[in-house]
Design a protein around this motif. Structure first.
Motif, PDB file in Angstrom:
ATOM      1  N   LEU A   1      45.559 -11.856 102.239  1.00  0.00           N
ATOM      2  CA  LEU A   1      44.502 -11.055 102.852  1.00  0.00           C
ATOM      3  C   LEU A   1      43.937 -11.765 104.073  1.00  0.00           C
ATOM      4  N   ASP A   2      43.291 -11.003 104.928  1.00  0.00           N
ATOM      5  CA  ASP A   2      42.618 -11.561 106.089  1.00  0.00           C
ATOM      6  C   ASP A   2      41.374 -12.318 105.640  1.00  0.00           C
ATOM      7  N   ARG A   3      41.235 -13.565 106.061  1.00  0.00           N
ATOM      8  CA  ARG A   3      40.124 -14.409 105.632  1.00  0.00           C
ATOM      9  C   ARG A   3      38.768 -13.822 106.018  1.00  0.00           C
ATOM     10  N   TYR A   4      38.689 -13.256 107.192  1.00  0.00           N
ATOM     11  CA  TYR A   4      37.414 -12.690 107.654  1.00  0.00           C
ATOM     12  C   TYR A   4      37.016 -11.462 106.829  1.00  0.00           C
ATOM     13  N   THR A   5      37.992 -10.665 106.459  1.00  0.00           N
ATOM     14  CA  THR A   5      37.721  -9.508 105.603  1.00  0.00           C
ATOM     15  C   THR A   5      37.228  -9.959 104.237  1.00  0.00           C
ATOM     16  N   VAL A   6      37.867 -10.978 103.696  1.00  0.00           N
ATOM     17  CA  VAL A   6      37.459 -11.534 102.407  1.00  0.00           C
ATOM     18  C   VAL A   6      36.032 -12.056 102.496  1.00  0.00           C
ATOM     19  N   GLU A   7      35.741 -12.828 103.541  1.00  0.00           N
ATOM     20  CA  GLU A   7      34.413 -13.414 103.685  1.00  0.00           C
ATOM     21  C   GLU A   7      33.326 -12.351 103.822  1.00  0.00           C
ATOM     22  N   MET A   8      33.554 -11.360 104.658  1.00  0.00           N
ATOM     23  CA  MET A   8      32.542 -10.329 104.864  1.00  0.00           C
ATOM     24  C   MET A   8      32.318  -9.498 103.594  1.00  0.00           C
ATOM     25  N   GLY A   9      33.382  -9.161 102.895  1.00  0.00           N
ATOM     26  CA  GLY A   9      33.251  -8.408 101.651  1.00  0.00           C
ATOM     27  C   GLY A   9      32.508  -9.201 100.588  1.00  0.00           C
ATOM     28  N   LEU A  10      32.812 -10.486 100.516  1.00  0.00           N
ATOM     29  CA  LEU A  10      32.154 -11.355  99.541  1.00  0.00           C
ATOM     30  C   LEU A  10      30.660 -11.470  99.842  1.00  0.00           C
ATOM     31  N   LYS A  11      30.316 -11.682 101.105  1.00  0.00           N
ATOM     32  CA  LYS A  11      28.903 -11.789 101.482  1.00  0.00           C
ATOM     33  C   LYS A  11      28.162 -10.491 101.180  1.00  0.00           C
ATOM     34  N   LYS A  12      28.783  -9.367 101.489  1.00  0.00           N
ATOM     35  CA  LYS A  12      28.150  -8.072 101.200  1.00  0.00           C
ATOM     36  C   LYS A  12      27.892  -7.917  99.714  1.00  0.00           C
ATOM     37  N   MET A  13      28.906  -8.250  98.923  1.00  0.00           N
ATOM     38  CA  MET A  13      28.786  -8.091  97.485  1.00  0.00           C
ATOM     39  C   MET A  13      27.675  -8.985  96.919  1.00  0.00           C
ATOM     40  N   VAL A  14      27.672 -10.254  97.290  1.00  0.00           N
ATOM     41  CA  VAL A  14      26.698 -11.192  96.752  1.00  0.00           C
ATOM     42  C   VAL A  14      25.297 -10.859  97.244  1.00  0.00           C
ATOM     43  N   ARG A  15      25.149 -10.597  98.511  1.00  0.00           N
ATOM     44  CA  ARG A  15      23.813 -10.356  99.069  1.00  0.00           C
ATOM     45  C   ARG A  15      23.260  -9.011  98.639  1.00  0.00           C
ATOM     46  N   HIS A  16      24.114  -8.005  98.514  1.00  0.00           N
ATOM     47  CA  HIS A  16      23.653  -6.688  98.051  1.00  0.00           C
ATOM     48  C   HIS A  16      23.192  -6.767  96.597  1.00  0.00           C
ATOM     49  N   THR A  17      23.959  -7.478  95.769  1.00  0.00           N
ATOM     50  CA  THR A  17      23.604  -7.654  94.365  1.00  0.00           C
ATOM     51  C   THR A  17      22.307  -8.430  94.241  1.00  0.00           C
ATOM     52  N   ALA A  18      22.134  -9.458  95.062  1.00  0.00           N
ATOM     53  CA  ALA A  18      20.907 -10.269  95.014  1.00  0.00           C
ATOM     54  C   ALA A  18      19.689  -9.444  95.407  1.00  0.00           C
ATOM     55  N   GLN A  19      19.826  -8.559  96.380  1.00  0.00           N
ATOM     56  CA  GLN A  19      18.711  -7.730  96.814  1.00  0.00           C
ATOM     57  C   GLN A  19      18.338  -6.692  95.758  1.00  0.00           C
ATOM     58  N   ALA A  20      19.322  -6.214  95.020  1.00  0.00           N
ATOM     59  CA  ALA A  20      19.074  -5.194  93.996  1.00  0.00           C
ATOM     60  C   ALA A  20      18.385  -5.771  92.750  1.00  0.00           C
ATOM     61  N   ALA A  21      18.570  -7.088  92.555  1.00  0.00           N
ATOM     62  CA  ALA A  21      17.999  -7.725  91.351  1.00  0.00           C
ATOM     63  C   ALA A  21      16.499  -7.905  91.440  1.00  0.00           C
TER      64      ALA A  21
END
Length: 67
Positions: free
Chosen positions: A47-67
């Motif tokens: 996979l593209d490293r930048y795609t992985v990084e952006m998806g991971l940040k979105k997932m972690v930060r979105h989950t943290a904001q929802a908590a």
């Protein structure tokens, strides 16, 4: 979010980095560990490293904001 599953160790590393960022104490060691893990995961998954990084940040930060 993304079309692939992140390993739990990668999610944990990014979560730790995000917590450190929010506390104003992100260390070079944490940032380096996250980047290395992202690069390894992306390379092994073909996979593209930048795609992985952006998806991971979105997932972690979105989950943290929802908590």
């Amino acid at each position: 979010m993304s079309d692939f599953e992140y390993p739990s160790d990668l999610i944990n590393l990014e979560t730790t980095a995000w917590q450190e960022i929010q506390a104003g104490r992100l260390t070079i060691a944490t940032a380096d560990a996250v980047q290395s893990a992202i690069t390894t995961f992306a390379t092994e998954a073909g996979l593209d490293r930048y795609t992985v990084e952006m998806g991971l940040k979105k997932m972690v930060r979105h989950t943290a904001q929802a908590a």
